[in-house]
Design a protein around this motif. Sequence first.
Motif, PDB file in Angstrom:
ATOM      1  N   LEU A  20      -9.052   6.012  21.220  1.00  0.00           N
ATOM      2  CA  LEU A  20      -7.717   6.394  20.763  1.00  0.00           C
ATOM      3  C   LEU A  20      -6.917   5.166  20.334  1.00  0.00           C
ATOM      4  N   PHE A  21      -7.199   4.034  20.934  1.00  0.00           N
ATOM      5  CA  PHE A  21      -6.482   2.812  20.585  1.00  0.00           C
ATOM      6  C   PHE A  21      -7.222   2.002  19.533  1.00  0.00           C
ATOM      7  N   ARG A  22      -8.544   2.004  19.586  1.00  0.00           N
ATOM      8  CA  ARG A  22      -9.322   1.190  18.650  1.00  0.00           C
ATOM      9  C   ARG A  22      -9.350   1.778  17.248  1.00  0.00           C
ATOM     10  N   GLN A  23      -9.668   3.049  17.116  1.00  0.00           N
ATOM     11  CA  GLN A  23      -9.855   3.622  15.783  1.00  0.00           C
ATOM     12  C   GLN A  23      -8.589   3.630  14.930  1.00  0.00           C
ATOM     13  N   PRO A  24      -7.429   4.078  15.442  1.00  0.00           N
ATOM     14  CA  PRO A  24      -6.230   4.018  14.599  1.00  0.00           C
ATOM     15  C   PRO A  24      -5.845   2.584  14.205  1.00  0.00           C
ATOM     16  N   ILE A  25      -6.046   1.634  15.114  1.00  0.00           N
ATOM     17  CA  ILE A  25      -5.726   0.246  14.777  1.00  0.00           C
ATOM     18  C   ILE A  25      -6.702  -0.269  13.731  1.00  0.00           C
ATOM     19  N   GLN A  26      -7.943   0.141  13.829  1.00  0.00           N
ATOM     20  CA  GLN A  26      -8.927  -0.241  12.822  1.00  0.00           C
ATOM     21  C   GLN A  26      -8.499   0.292  11.454  1.00  0.00           C
ATOM     22  N   TRP A  27      -8.074   1.526  11.390  1.00  0.00           N
ATOM     23  CA  TRP A  27      -7.593   2.091  10.121  1.00  0.00           C
ATOM     24  C   TRP A  27      -6.322   1.389   9.669  1.00  0.00           C
ATOM     25  N   LEU A  28      -5.444   1.059  10.627  1.00  0.00           N
ATOM     26  CA  LEU A  28      -4.221   0.336  10.299  1.00  0.00           C
ATOM     27  C   LEU A  28      -4.551  -1.005   9.646  1.00  0.00           C
ATOM     28  N   TYR A  29      -5.560  -1.687  10.154  1.00  0.00           N
ATOM     29  CA  TYR A  29      -5.958  -2.971   9.573  1.00  0.00           C
ATOM     30  C   TYR A  29      -6.408  -2.796   8.124  1.00  0.00           C
ATOM     31  N   TYR A  30      -7.172  -1.756   7.854  1.00  0.00           N
ATOM     32  CA  TYR A  30      -7.607  -1.519   6.479  1.00  0.00           C
ATOM     33  C   TYR A  30      -6.404  -1.273   5.571  1.00  0.00           C
ATOM     34  N   VAL A  31      -5.454  -0.475   6.060  1.00  0.00           N
ATOM     35  CA  VAL A  31      -4.247  -0.180   5.285  1.00  0.00           C
ATOM     36  C   VAL A  31      -3.424  -1.447   5.082  1.00  0.00           C
ATOM     37  N   LEU A  32      -3.300  -2.266   6.130  1.00  0.00           N
ATOM     38  CA  LEU A  32      -2.545  -3.514   6.011  1.00  0.00           C
ATOM     39  C   LEU A  32      -3.156  -4.439   4.960  1.00  0.00           C
ATOM     40  N   GLY A  33      -4.476  -4.520   4.930  1.00  0.00           N
ATOM     41  CA  GLY A  33      -5.137  -5.345   3.925  1.00  0.00           C
ATOM     42  C   GLY A  33      -4.764  -4.920   2.518  1.00  0.00           C
ATOM     43  N   VAL A  34      -4.744  -3.627   2.289  1.00  0.00           N
ATOM     44  CA  VAL A  34      -4.380  -3.104   0.970  1.00  0.00           C
ATOM     45  C   VAL A  34      -2.896  -3.323   0.690  1.00  0.00           C
ATOM     46  N   ILE A  35      -2.041  -3.087   1.679  1.00  0.00           N
ATOM     47  CA  ILE A  35      -0.593  -3.260   1.486  1.00  0.00           C
ATOM     48  C   ILE A  35      -0.265  -4.723   1.169  1.00  0.00           C
ATOM     49  N   PHE A  36      -0.829  -5.649   1.930  1.00  0.00           N
ATOM     50  CA  PHE A  36      -0.570  -7.068   1.656  1.00  0.00           C
ATOM     51  C   PHE A  36      -1.106  -7.468   0.281  1.00  0.00           C
ATOM     52  N   ALA A  37      -2.269  -6.944  -0.080  1.00  0.00           N
ATOM     53  CA  ALA A  37      -2.825  -7.253  -1.402  1.00  0.00           C
ATOM     54  C   ALA A  37      -1.920  -6.714  -2.511  1.00  0.00           C
ATOM     55  N   ILE A  38      -1.445  -5.488  -2.347  1.00  0.00           N
ATOM     56  CA  ILE A  38      -0.545  -4.907  -3.354  1.00  0.00           C
ATOM     57  C   ILE A  38       0.744  -5.720  -3.444  1.00  0.00           C
ATOM     58  N   ALA A  39       1.283  -6.133  -2.300  1.00  0.00           N
ATOM     59  CA  ALA A  39       2.514  -6.934  -2.304  1.00  0.00           C
ATOM     60  C   ALA A  39       2.298  -8.269  -3.017  1.00  0.00           C
ATOM     61  N   LEU A  40       1.157  -8.899  -2.764  1.00  0.00           N
ATOM     62  CA  LEU A  40       0.867 -10.167  -3.433  1.00  0.00           C
ATOM     63  C   LEU A  40       0.685  -9.972  -4.935  1.00  0.00           C
ATOM     64  N   LEU A  41       0.009  -8.903  -5.317  1.00  0.00           N
ATOM     65  CA  LEU A  41      -0.177  -8.633  -6.748  1.00  0.00           C
ATOM     66  C   LEU A  41       1.145  -8.248  -7.411  1.00  0.00           C
ATOM     67  N   ALA A  42       1.994  -7.536  -6.682  1.00  0.00           N
ATOM     68  CA  ALA A  42       3.297  -7.174  -7.237  1.00  0.00           C
ATOM     69  C   ALA A  42       4.185  -8.396  -7.410  1.00  0.00           C
ATOM     70  N   SER A  43       3.998  -9.394  -6.566  1.00  0.00           N
ATOM     71  CA  SER A  43       4.814 -10.604  -6.692  1.00  0.00           C
ATOM     72  C   SER A  43       4.441 -11.429  -7.925  1.00  0.00           C
ATOM     73  N   ILE A  44       3.351 -11.088  -8.563  1.00  0.00           N
ATOM     74  CA  ILE A  44       2.966 -11.781  -9.796  1.00  0.00           C
ATOM     75  C   ILE A  44       4.034 -11.598 -10.871  1.00  0.00           C
ATOM     76  N   SER A  45       4.663 -10.434 -10.902  1.00  0.00           N
ATOM     77  CA  SER A  45       5.704 -10.215 -11.911  1.00  0.00           C
ATOM     78  C   SER A  45       6.867 -11.183 -11.713  1.00  0.00           C
ATOM     79  N   LYS A  46       7.187 -11.515 -10.480  1.00  0.00           N
ATOM     80  CA  LYS A  46       8.243 -12.494 -10.195  1.00  0.00           C
ATOM     81  C   LYS A  46       7.797 -13.885 -10.653  1.00  0.00           C
ATOM     82  N   THR A  47       6.551 -14.226 -10.403  1.00  0.00           N
ATOM     83  CA  THR A  47       6.027 -15.519 -10.825  1.00  0.00           C
ATOM     84  C   THR A  47       5.982 -15.613 -12.342  1.00  0.00           C
ATOM     85  N   ALA A  48       5.691 -14.511 -13.001  1.00  0.00           N
ATOM     86  CA  ALA A  48       5.601 -14.505 -14.464  1.00  0.00           C
ATOM     87  C   ALA A  48       6.933 -14.832 -15.126  1.00  0.00           C
TER      88      ALA A  48
END
Length: 190
Positions: A20-48
């Motif tokens: 109950l504690f491991r599996q949701p956190i494991q999924w949370l980590y996958y989601v966090l990886g995608v969220i951080f990646a999207i945020a970094l890619l979205a910040s490209i417009s600011k750099t541009a």
Amino acid sequence: MSSILAILKPMFDYIDSGKLFRQPIQWLYYVLGVIFAIALLASISKTAEFFDLGGTMVVVAVLVIILQIALAAFSVLFWIKRGDDMAHDTANGARFVAIPAVANIIRCFGEFAGIVIAIFGVYVGVIAGIFWLFSSWRDYVGCPFLIAIGGPVVGYLILLINRFFAESMLAIASIANDTHELATFNPVNE
């Protein structure tokens, strides 16, 4: 009453196993990886926006965009790896399972923040420093090479402090689990 408990037994076993504690956190980590990646890619417009300044700022913007893309890829890979490792950090059947799960979150956030700050500091500090050496604004701005030194130092401290707190929590959980095992140990049944 025992039939009701028999129906609820799979649910209690699932909770007590720690899944109950491991599996949701494991999924949370996958989601966090995608969220951080999207945020970094979205910040490209600011750099541009630096493209409008022309000259050397275009080169700086391109180099920073390359860094943002690399950090986005790193983000996904880091959080997927840590999510996969999450399953191994908490033992099945341990009495205290939430503490290791929370400690893992603290450790992973510290590692991620520390690594990103260190990489970003070195990369941006060196790039800015190189352009600083050959620019006319050298007299007006302090040495950006200090960012290249400060980034890894700050990143390391963040990683170290988060790791300290995570390991402290894991030590408490380990002691509690070992004490619980000793308290329930019955040598007659062994």
